[in-house]
Design an enzyme around this catalytic site. Structure first.
Site, PDB file in Angstrom:
ATOM      1  N   ASP A   1      37.038  44.381  29.526  1.00 42.14           N
ATOM      2  CA  ASP A   1      38.789  44.732  29.005  1.00 42.14           C
ATOM      3  C   ASP A   1      38.805  44.392  27.018  1.00 42.14           C
ATOM      4  OD1 ASP A   1      41.345  42.640  30.270  1.00 42.14           O
ATOM      5  OD2 ASP A   1      41.235  43.175  27.799  1.00 42.14           O
ATOM      6  N   ILE A   2      39.912  45.397  26.682  1.00 41.53           N
ATOM      7  CA  ILE A   2      39.175  45.460  25.400  1.00 41.53           C
ATOM      8  C   ILE A   2      40.242  44.660  23.763  1.00 41.53           C
ATOM      9  CG2 ILE A   2      42.233  46.649  25.089  1.00 41.53           C
ATOM     10  CD1 ILE A   2      40.913  49.474  23.945  1.00 41.53           C
TER      11      ILE A   2
ATOM     12  N   ASN B   1      46.887  39.539  37.976  1.00 41.60           N
ATOM     13  CA  ASN B   1      48.213  39.484  38.243  1.00 41.60           C
ATOM     14  C   ASN B   1      48.639  40.320  39.562  1.00 41.60           C
ATOM     15  OD1 ASN B   1      47.846  36.821  36.288  1.00 41.60           O
ATOM     16  ND2 ASN B   1      47.458  38.736  34.719  1.00 41.60           N
TER      17      ASN B   1
ATOM     18  N   GLN C   1      51.557  40.731  34.982  1.00 40.93           N
ATOM     19  CA  GLN C   1      50.800  41.666  34.617  1.00 40.93           C
ATOM     20  C   GLN C   1      51.653  43.024  33.839  1.00 40.93           C
ATOM     21  OE1 GLN C   1      51.237  44.277  39.189  1.00 40.93           O
ATOM     22  NE2 GLN C   1      49.455  44.967  38.101  1.00 40.93           N
TER      23      GLN C   1
ATOM     24  N   HIS D   1      43.999  44.963  39.259  1.00 42.47           N
ATOM     25  CA  HIS D   1      42.648  45.021  39.155  1.00 42.47           C
ATOM     26  C   HIS D   1      42.362  43.098  38.943  1.00 42.47           C
ATOM     27  CE1 HIS D   1      46.412  44.481  35.649  1.00 42.47           C
ATOM     28  NE2 HIS D   1      45.438  43.571  35.224  1.00 42.47           N
ATOM     29  N   PHE D   2      41.088  42.395  38.864  1.00 40.45           N
ATOM     30  CA  PHE D   2      40.524  41.341  38.970  1.00 40.45           C
ATOM     31  C   PHE D   2      40.107  41.001  37.683  1.00 40.45           C
ATOM     32  CE2 PHE D   2      41.294  39.672  43.029  1.00 40.45           C
ATOM     33  CZ  PHE D   2      41.098  40.807  43.784  1.00 40.45           C
ATOM     34  N   HIS D   3      40.130  40.228  36.615  1.00 40.47           N
ATOM     35  CA  HIS D   3      39.742  39.938  35.460  1.00 40.47           C
ATOM     36  C   HIS D   3      38.448  39.005  36.102  1.00 40.47           C
ATOM     37  CE1 HIS D   3      43.890  40.432  33.360  1.00 40.47           C
ATOM     38  NE2 HIS D   3      43.941  40.993  33.893  1.00 40.47           N
TER      39      HIS D   3
HETATM   40  P1  5GP Z   1      46.603  42.099  33.445  1.00 43.37           P
HETATM   41  O1  5GP Z   1      47.930  41.386  32.109  1.00 43.37           O
HETATM   42  O2  5GP Z   1      48.454  43.853  33.768  1.00 43.37           O
HETATM   43  O3  5GP Z   1      46.646  40.834  34.559  1.00 43.37           O
HETATM   44  O4  5GP Z   1      45.804  42.243  32.658  1.00 43.37           O
HETATM   45  C1  5GP Z   1      45.680  44.020  31.408  1.00 43.37           C
HETATM   46  C2  5GP Z   1      44.891  43.664  30.662  1.00 43.37           C
HETATM   47  O5  5GP Z   1      44.249  45.752  30.921  1.00 43.37           O
HETATM   48  C3  5GP Z   1      44.869  43.065  29.719  1.00 43.37           C
HETATM   49  O6  5GP Z   1      43.905  41.681  29.407  1.00 43.37           O
HETATM   50  C4  5GP Z   1      43.998  43.721  28.432  1.00 43.37           C
HETATM   51  O7  5GP Z   1      43.229  43.223  27.111  1.00 43.37           O
HETATM   52  C5  5GP Z   1      43.477  44.694  29.517  1.00 43.37           C
HETATM   53  N1  5GP Z   1      43.338  46.708  28.856  1.00 43.37           N
HETATM   54  C6  5GP Z   1      44.991  48.100  28.645  1.00 43.37           C
HETATM   55  N2  5GP Z   1      44.659  48.658  28.029  1.00 43.37           N
HETATM   56  C7  5GP Z   1      43.805  48.924  28.428  1.00 43.37           C
HETATM   57  C8  5GP Z   1      42.688  49.483  27.770  1.00 43.37           C
HETATM   58  O8  5GP Z   1      42.791  50.779  27.333  1.00 43.37           O
HETATM   59  N3  5GP Z   1      41.247  49.335  27.961  1.00 43.37           N
HETATM   60  C9  5GP Z   1      40.917  48.252  28.171  1.00 43.37           C
HETATM   61  N4  5GP Z   1      39.330  48.576  27.710  1.00 43.37           N
HETATM   62  N5  5GP Z   1      41.270  47.627  28.621  1.00 43.37           N
HETATM   63  C10 5GP Z   1      42.644  47.645  28.594  1.00 43.37           C
END
Ligand code: 5GP
Length: 141
Positions: A33-34, A89, A96, A102-104
């Site tokens: 994750d970035i 999420n 989300q 996606h799974f974290h």
């Molecule tokens: P969500 O909130 O949808 O469950 O999580 C999305 C995740 O994607 C966030 O933790 C965010 O930091 C990560 N993310 C968003 N854009 C990028 C990207 O361009 N590269 C990477 N490696 N992670 C990303």
């Protein structure tokens, strides 16, 4: 995927945006994750661009389920942690932000780094619970 085109995760999977890749097979891709909650925070993503989990095909669901424990174990070993959270999420009100399933995998460090628990719960209302459980069972038939 958003209305304008491929999701940021599809661009990462296709190599159009760089990432720290940790795993890839025919159906699944995983990378760091970035904006991590803790070092080693990993995203496990089906290549299929389903927006939310309930829309994911059986084939991709099985592929993700099969590798999640394996990737989790590798994350634990690589980070020297013993505990972790898996977060998933679905929908903007459910936090989300990228509309591609996606799974974290979030390592929990002994010093507290990782996910904290901000969620509130209250004791079940058994009458409501019985009704909802019955409806869920019906929808699973
Ligand atoms: P969500 O909130 O949808 O469950 O999580 C999305 C995740 O994607 C966030 O933790 C965010 O930091 C990560 N993310 C968003 N854009 C990028 C990207 O361009 N590269 C990477 N490696 N992670 C990303």
């Amino acid at each position: 995927m958003d209305e304008e085109g491929p999701s940021i995760f599809s661009l990462i999977i296709n190599g159009e945006i760089p990432c720290h890749r940790v795993y890839e097979d025919d159906l699944v891709f995983a990378f760091l994750d970035i904006n991590p909650f803790s070092p080693g925070h990993t995203l496990v993503v089906p290549k299929e661009p389903a927006r939310t989990l309930e829309k994911l095909s059986s084939e991709s669901s099985q592929a993700i389920g099969a590798v999640l424990p394996r990737i989790s174990q590798a994350v634990l070993k690589a980070t020297g942690t013993k505990e972790f959270n898996v977060l998933q999420n679905n929908g903007p009100n459910a936090f989300q932000s990228v509309f591609h399933v996606h799974f974290h995998i979030i390592p929990k460090y002994e010093d507290g780094r990782g996910l904290s628990w901000p969620f509130k719960s209250s004791p079940i209302d058994h009458e409501e619970g019985a009704r909802i459980a019955s409806e869920i069972r019906e929808h699973l038939i």
